[in-house]
Design a protein around this motif. Structure first.
Motif, PDB file in Angstrom:
ATOM      1  N   ALA A 133       0.849  -1.191   0.000  1.00 11.79           N
ATOM      2  CA  ALA A 133       0.000   0.000   0.000  1.00 11.79           C
ATOM      3  C   ALA A 133       0.883   1.240   0.000  1.00 11.79           C
ATOM      4  CB  ALA A 133      -0.911  -0.003   1.220  1.00 11.79           C
ATOM      5  N   ARG A 152      -4.106   1.253  -3.381  1.00 16.11           N
ATOM      6  CA  ARG A 152      -4.269   1.035  -1.954  1.00 16.11           C
ATOM      7  C   ARG A 152      -3.333   1.988  -1.224  1.00 16.11           C
ATOM      8  NH1 ARG A 152      -2.424  -3.642  -0.332  1.00 16.11           N
ATOM      9  NH2 ARG A 152      -3.906  -4.084   1.320  1.00 16.11           N
ATOM     10  N   THR A 205      -8.797   1.460  -0.140  1.00 14.78           N
ATOM     11  CA  THR A 205      -8.693   1.064  -1.537  1.00 14.78           C
ATOM     12  C   THR A 205      -9.657   1.914  -2.354  1.00 14.78           C
ATOM     13  OG1 THR A 205      -8.211  -1.213  -0.887  1.00 14.78           O
ATOM     14  CG2 THR A 205      -8.894  -0.859  -3.165  1.00 14.78           C
TER      15      THR A 205
END
Length: 223
Positions: A133, A152, A205
């Motif tokens: 992420a 993300r 997300t």
């Protein structure tokens, strides 16, 4: 104290006890709520009675007028049971949103609407790894290049930035290493109180919008 005075005292004491019992019964009956199924509430049997009904918020069914939040709930285990309309005169928690579980307590109207005086929301916490992420600062460095691309992002929930669903940005996500770098997150789904707690590390997300806000399709507490 003679026998007659003792007898009068016993009678008076008995009357006071009876009055107190009746008062407690009246007060208790007025504040207690009967827990019933959503199908029973929608059936009209409990009009003018104080009840507690649990159900999930129907997607995009909520709206506000003044201080009243109106929404519909359904029973996820009995989808054919129909829906129940709820009017809640109060401030919704930041966890309120689509498909969140709502525990509604109030008086059923003859029009089939539950006028709730109490609203508690809950949903299961979601956990996932923050591996791969982006940090908030990295996301901002990409600028418009990342707009429209599903990514993300991980960061921390900025203190005091939480809002109920449907009222603009749900919360502000800050970079863990540089809290001055932030992005506003739009999200209308259900999310737990633990996930939206001040300083919680979360993974979102979704994609960046041209407005500079992040439109999330999922918000999860980092495991």
């Amino acid at each position: 104290m003679n026998a007659q005075m003792k007898k009068r005292l016993v009678i008076v004491t008995g009357i006071i006890v009876i009055v107190l019992v009746l008062l407690l019964a009246i007060v208790g009956g007025g504040t207690s709520a009967k827990t019933i199924a959503l199908a029973d509430a929608a059936g009209g049997t409990y009009a003018n009675q104080r009840v507690q009904v649990t159900g999930n918020v129907v997607k995009d069914s909520y709206s506000t007028s003044g201080n009243v939040l109106s929404f519909s709930i359904y029973d996820p285990e009995h989808v054919n049971a129909g829906q129940l309309r709820v009017d809640y005169d109060g401030a919704a928690a930041s966890t309120f949103g689509n498909d969140v579980t709502a525990i509604c307590t109030g008086k059923m109207g003859e029009d089939g609407v539950l006028r709730a005086s109490e609203l508690v929301t809950k949903c299961p916490s979601k956990y996932e790894s923050g591996t791969e992420a982006l940090e908030v600062s990295r996301l901002l460095d990409y600028g418009a290049e990342v707009n429209g691309t599903t990514v993300r992002v991980k960061g921390t929930v900025a203190a005091g930035s939480q809002n109920p669903a449907g009222s603009g940005a749900r919360f502000v996500l800050a970079d863990a290493s540089d809290p001055a770098k932030t992005v506003s997150v739009l999200f209308d789904g259900a999310v737990s109180e633990e996930t939206l707690a001040d300083g919680a590390t979360v993974v979102v997300t979704g994609d960046m919008l041209a407005s500079g806000e992040f439109s999330a399709t999922d918000v999860a507490l980092q495991g």
